[in-house]
Design a protein around this motif. Structure first.
Motif, PDB file in Angstrom:
ATOM      1  N   ARG A  31      25.079  -6.858 -24.538  1.00 49.40           N
ATOM      2  CA  ARG A  31      26.546  -7.422 -25.401  1.00 49.40           C
ATOM      3  C   ARG A  31      27.202  -6.377 -26.358  1.00 49.40           C
ATOM      4  N   ARG A  32      26.983  -4.836 -25.948  1.00 46.90           N
ATOM      5  CA  ARG A  32      27.445  -3.913 -26.521  1.00 46.90           C
ATOM      6  C   ARG A  32      28.096  -4.067 -28.067  1.00 46.90           C
ATOM      7  N   LEU A  33      27.223  -4.656 -29.196  1.00 41.11           N
ATOM      8  CA  LEU A  33      27.071  -4.566 -30.306  1.00 41.11           C
ATOM      9  C   LEU A  33      27.008  -3.374 -30.718  1.00 41.11           C
ATOM     10  N   ALA A  34      26.786  -2.399 -30.927  1.00 45.50           N
ATOM     11  CA  ALA A  34      27.371  -1.163 -30.763  1.00 45.50           C
ATOM     12  C   ALA A  34      28.306  -0.285 -30.506  1.00 45.50           C
ATOM     13  N   LEU A  35      29.245   0.416 -30.095  1.00 45.98           N
ATOM     14  CA  LEU A  35      29.558   1.348 -29.701  1.00 45.98           C
ATOM     15  C   LEU A  35      28.542   2.915 -29.133  1.00 45.98           C
ATOM     16  N   ASP A  36      28.631   3.499 -28.115  1.00 44.68           N
ATOM     17  CA  ASP A  36      28.270   4.710 -28.589  1.00 44.68           C
ATOM     18  C   ASP A  36      28.082   5.142 -28.727  1.00 44.68           C
ATOM     19  N   GLY A  37      27.299   5.774 -29.961  1.00 45.59           N
ATOM     20  CA  GLY A  37      28.309   7.763 -30.618  1.00 45.59           C
ATOM     21  C   GLY A  37      28.176   6.924 -32.479  1.00 45.59           C
ATOM     22  N   THR A  38      28.150   5.432 -32.617  1.00 46.40           N
ATOM     23  CA  THR A  38      27.773   4.992 -33.542  1.00 46.40           C
ATOM     24  C   THR A  38      27.526   5.453 -34.507  1.00 46.40           C
ATOM     25  N   PRO A  39      27.622   6.090 -35.799  1.00 44.75           N
ATOM     26  CA  PRO A  39      26.508   6.304 -36.874  1.00 44.75           C
ATOM     27  C   PRO A  39      25.953   5.760 -37.575  1.00 44.75           C
ATOM     28  N   VAL A  40      24.192   5.553 -38.063  1.00 47.87           N
ATOM     29  CA  VAL A  40      23.922   4.752 -38.667  1.00 47.87           C
ATOM     30  C   VAL A  40      23.177   6.035 -39.804  1.00 47.87           C
ATOM     31  N   LEU A  41      23.155   5.336 -40.795  1.00 49.34           N
ATOM     32  CA  LEU A  41      22.148   5.998 -41.919  1.00 49.34           C
ATOM     33  C   LEU A  41      21.059   5.479 -42.131  1.00 49.34           C
ATOM     34  N   ARG A  57      29.866   0.963 -38.604  1.00 50.22           N
ATOM     35  CA  ARG A  57      29.792  -0.666 -37.398  1.00 50.22           C
ATOM     36  C   ARG A  57      31.520  -0.554 -37.413  1.00 50.22           C
ATOM     37  N   HIS A  58      32.423  -1.115 -38.587  1.00 51.77           N
ATOM     38  CA  HIS A  58      33.253  -2.111 -38.917  1.00 51.77           C
ATOM     39  C   HIS A  58      34.471  -0.255 -37.992  1.00 51.77           C
ATOM     40  N   LEU A  59      33.874   0.898 -37.901  1.00 47.71           N
ATOM     41  CA  LEU A  59      34.944   1.705 -37.991  1.00 47.71           C
ATOM     42  C   LEU A  59      34.260   1.793 -36.022  1.00 47.71           C
ATOM     43  N   ALA A  60      33.603   1.453 -35.653  1.00 46.80           N
ATOM     44  CA  ALA A  60      33.137   1.384 -34.354  1.00 46.80           C
ATOM     45  C   ALA A  60      34.226   0.101 -33.923  1.00 46.80           C
ATOM     46  N   LEU A  61      34.325  -0.704 -34.352  1.00 49.56           N
ATOM     47  CA  LEU A  61      34.522  -2.038 -33.709  1.00 49.56           C
ATOM     48  C   LEU A  61      36.304  -1.838 -34.213  1.00 49.56           C
ATOM     49  N   MET A  62      36.973  -1.106 -35.296  1.00 51.07           N
ATOM     50  CA  MET A  62      38.268  -0.955 -35.171  1.00 51.07           C
ATOM     51  C   MET A  62      39.347   0.171 -34.020  1.00 51.07           C
ATOM     52  N   GLY A  63      37.711   0.290 -33.153  1.00 53.05           N
ATOM     53  CA  GLY A  63      37.694   1.875 -31.973  1.00 53.05           C
ATOM     54  C   GLY A  63      37.875   2.931 -31.632  1.00 53.05           C
ATOM     55  N   ARG A  64      37.806   3.512 -33.418  1.00 56.10           N
ATOM     56  CA  ARG A  64      37.583   5.183 -33.984  1.00 56.10           C
ATOM     57  C   ARG A  64      36.910   5.796 -32.352  1.00 56.10           C
ATOM     58  N   SER A  65      37.257   6.704 -32.274  1.00 54.72           N
ATOM     59  CA  SER A  65      36.748   7.659 -30.995  1.00 54.72           C
ATOM     60  C   SER A  65      35.219   8.169 -31.617  1.00 54.72           C
ATOM     61  N   THR A  68      35.690  11.194 -34.086  1.00 55.10           N
ATOM     62  CA  THR A  68      36.201  10.624 -35.385  1.00 55.10           C
ATOM     63  C   THR A  68      35.183   9.504 -36.334  1.00 55.10           C
ATOM     64  N   MET A  69      34.482   9.314 -35.538  1.00 50.60           N
ATOM     65  CA  MET A  69      33.371   8.581 -36.726  1.00 50.60           C
ATOM     66  C   MET A  69      32.180   9.543 -36.930  1.00 50.60           C
ATOM     67  N   ARG A  70      31.830  10.517 -36.221  1.00 45.70           N
ATOM     68  CA  ARG A  70      31.536  11.710 -36.265  1.00 45.70           C
ATOM     69  C   ARG A  70      31.632  12.746 -37.424  1.00 45.70           C
ATOM     70  N   ARG A 314      42.209   7.524 -15.365  1.00 48.14           N
ATOM     71  CA  ARG A 314      42.599   8.248 -16.182  1.00 48.14           C
ATOM     72  C   ARG A 314      42.093   6.795 -17.384  1.00 48.14           C
ATOM     73  N   HIS A 315      41.257   6.488 -17.891  1.00 51.07           N
ATOM     74  CA  HIS A 315      41.094   5.743 -18.791  1.00 51.07           C
ATOM     75  C   HIS A 315      39.287   5.292 -18.953  1.00 51.07           C
ATOM     76  N   MET A 316      39.163   6.591 -18.077  1.00 51.16           N
ATOM     77  CA  MET A 316      37.301   6.547 -18.153  1.00 51.16           C
ATOM     78  C   MET A 316      36.961   7.628 -19.645  1.00 51.16           C
ATOM     79  N   PRO A 317      36.754   7.612 -20.058  1.00 50.32           N
ATOM     80  CA  PRO A 317      35.984   8.975 -21.831  1.00 50.32           C
ATOM     81  C   PRO A 317      35.317   9.550 -21.221  1.00 50.32           C
ATOM     82  N   PRO A 318      35.678  10.634 -22.032  1.00 53.80           N
ATOM     83  CA  PRO A 318      34.557  12.281 -21.572  1.00 53.80           C
ATOM     84  C   PRO A 318      33.490  11.123 -21.424  1.00 53.80           C
TER      85      PRO A 318
END
Length: 489
Positions: A31-41, A57-65, A68-70, A314-318
């Motif tokens: 269901r992709r509740l969290a983008l890969d690379g989303t930080p968790v403390l 998680r808010h940053l991930a849902l807002m589409g931050r790279s 940037t999240m790191r 062209r829309h494929m991320p790294p």
């Protein structure tokens, strides 16, 4: 507290999580509740630290790279640890607490950060507290401010740092630093660097296209069309997901850059890929396995995580590009242009190590008469982009001046001005959102150091004389001038 980053593939590979069935785990990640690379403390009990983890998680849902999240995550971690040691937390912190943190970062720690670096950190703290206020965790930010200014910032404007290379410096960086040659162009048989043709091709591609490191280092083979392009042609590359801020633009890669890439493909890449077949085979379930027969329309079809998908290149991320391979029948072929050990796309930190090793080689041979003048700070791959911008801008402005002189007519319409204005052309090539960023390059069209040399060339010629001889000459000149004045009087 410990900082972690989500990775669905690793979690599924583990397969067992206490209290969660494997099917349920697969469903949660599906269901992709969290983008890969989303930080968790997490705290010492491995429980999420709130409300920071919810902000991530808010940053991930807002589409931050992920990048940037790191950055934001490490700012939040450092601030949280500082406040914890001070006996408080994010919700109870006062203005004094945050100003003490700023003082620690910019003045008191063993290696203080620059004021411009603090501005970026202050931006992350501002956004964290803006979210805390919006979610009702705090009533207001704990520091004062009026409009765009506040007590947390230094009010230092970050200017574009432009460093560019001369032709001699670039060739020295490419051939001696990266490719392991000697300054006179001969082969250094003591060179033990890995993949010199890869490094050389990457530098040439960065210089002749103006792409950023994160753009040219993540290219896929279909984007360069090396099989279809005629030898005398370049190719146009459509950038999107890998570009800064995901801003789409078209980049032209000239034939000279493609020729070095072809050399790398023939002499190095095939051997690296062959040696990596065992590693790639083990990772096969986690790879994006594309079909051998493609339609050539800028899309890739294949199997990803057990599902048939189609992705526009062209829309494929790294992170997706790094795992994209094709089964050729003789083995798995990574589609990344630049590959490293294991057949994977080199990480940005790998390119950084390559750059540092190149710098050490250049310093080692800096005393050689064939070596150009070295800067005080190591070259960055981004300096290739600045060199591209200045060379293109200088050429276009000179050509515009020549065309205007030959025609005897200025550009007659606004459309002509927009179409042929050198600054606007360079802006489009670099993908700058505002022409104001491109205007900064105007300051560097002339080399101020060379102008200083020329201005004081006659004075500098005196360095062959001794101080006594210079003094005697000045005294003699003064005596002659004095007697001349007396005669006139």
């Amino acid at each position: 507290m410990e900082l972690y980053f989500t990775n669905r593939r690793r979690a599924l590979a583990v397969g067992e999580v206490p209290g969660i069935e494997r099917a349920e785990l697969s469903d949660l990640f599906g269901r992709r509740l969290a983008l890969d690379g989303t930080p968790v403390l997490l705290d010492l009990g491995m429980r999420p630290v709130e409300p920071v983890s919810s902000w991530f998680r808010h940053l991930a849902l807002m589409g931050r790279s992920v990048k940037t999240m790191r950055k934001y995550a490490y700012v939040a971690l450092r601030l949280s640890e500082f406040l914890s040691q001070a006996g408080t937390d994010l919700m109870s912190a006062t203005e004094t607490d945050l100003l003490e943190y700023r003082a620690l970062r910019t003045r008191e720690q063993p290696e203080p950060i620059a004021k411009t670096t603090w501005e970026a950190e202050a931006t992350a703290i501002n956004r964290l507290y803006a979210w805390l206020v919006a979610e009702g965790y705090v009533a207001a930010r704990p520091w004062r401010g009026d409009g765009s200014r506040d007590s947390l910032r230094n009010s230092v404007t970050r200017d574009l740092r432009v460093r560019h290379m001369t032709l001699e410096q670039y060739q020295y960086f490419r051939d001696v630093g990266l490719a392991g040659q000697l300054p006179d162009g001969s082969v250094d048989r003591s060179f033990r660097g890995r993949s010199p043709h890869r490094s050389r091709a990457g530098a040439e591609l960065g210089l002749l296209t103006g792409m950023r490191l994160g753009e040219w280092s993540t290219l896929l083979l279909p984007e360069l069309d090396l099989d279809g392009a005629r030898p005398r042609e370049g190719v146009e590359i459509q950038l999107a997901a890998c570009a800064k801020f995901g801003r789409s633009r078209t980049v032209y890669a000239p034939r000279a850059a493609l020729e070095l890439v072809r050399t790398y493909l023939l002499l190095e890449r095939r051997h690296v890929v062959t040696a990596a077949q065992a590693t790639l085979a083990k990772r096969r379930p986690d790879l994006f396995l594309v079909d051998a027969d493609q339609d050539g329309r800028g899309k890739l079809r294949g199997v990803l995580e057990g599902r048939r998908v189609t992705r526009t290149i062209r829309h494929m991320p790294p992170e997706l590009r790094a795992i994209t391979v094709m089964d050729t029948g003789d083995g798995l072929e990574p589609l990344a242009v630049f590959v490293g050990l294991g057949g994977t796309m080199p990480h940005p930190s790998t390119w950084d190590k390559i750059r540092w090793r190149a710098w050490e080689r250049m310093r080692l041979h800096a005393a050689d008469l064939a070596a150009p003048i070295m800067p005080t700070q190591p070259w960055l791959f981004h300096d290739l982009r600045h060199t591209f911008a200045l060379q293109l801008l200088r050429f276009l402005m000179l050509r515009a001046a020549q065309d205007g002189a030959q025609s005897g007519m200025p550009m007659s319409t606004l459309a002509d001005h927009i179409a042929y204005n050198p600054l606007l052309i360079v802006q489009r090539r670099l993908g700058h959102a505002s022409p104001a960023t491109t205007y900064i390059y105007l300051r560097y069209l002339k080399d101020p150091m060379r102008e200083v040399d020329e201005a004081f060339a006659a004075w500098a010629a005196q360095d062959e004389l001794t101080y006594a001889e210079i003094g005697r000459e000045l005294l003699t000149r003064g005596t002659e001038e004095g007697s001349g004045d007396a005669t006139q009087r």
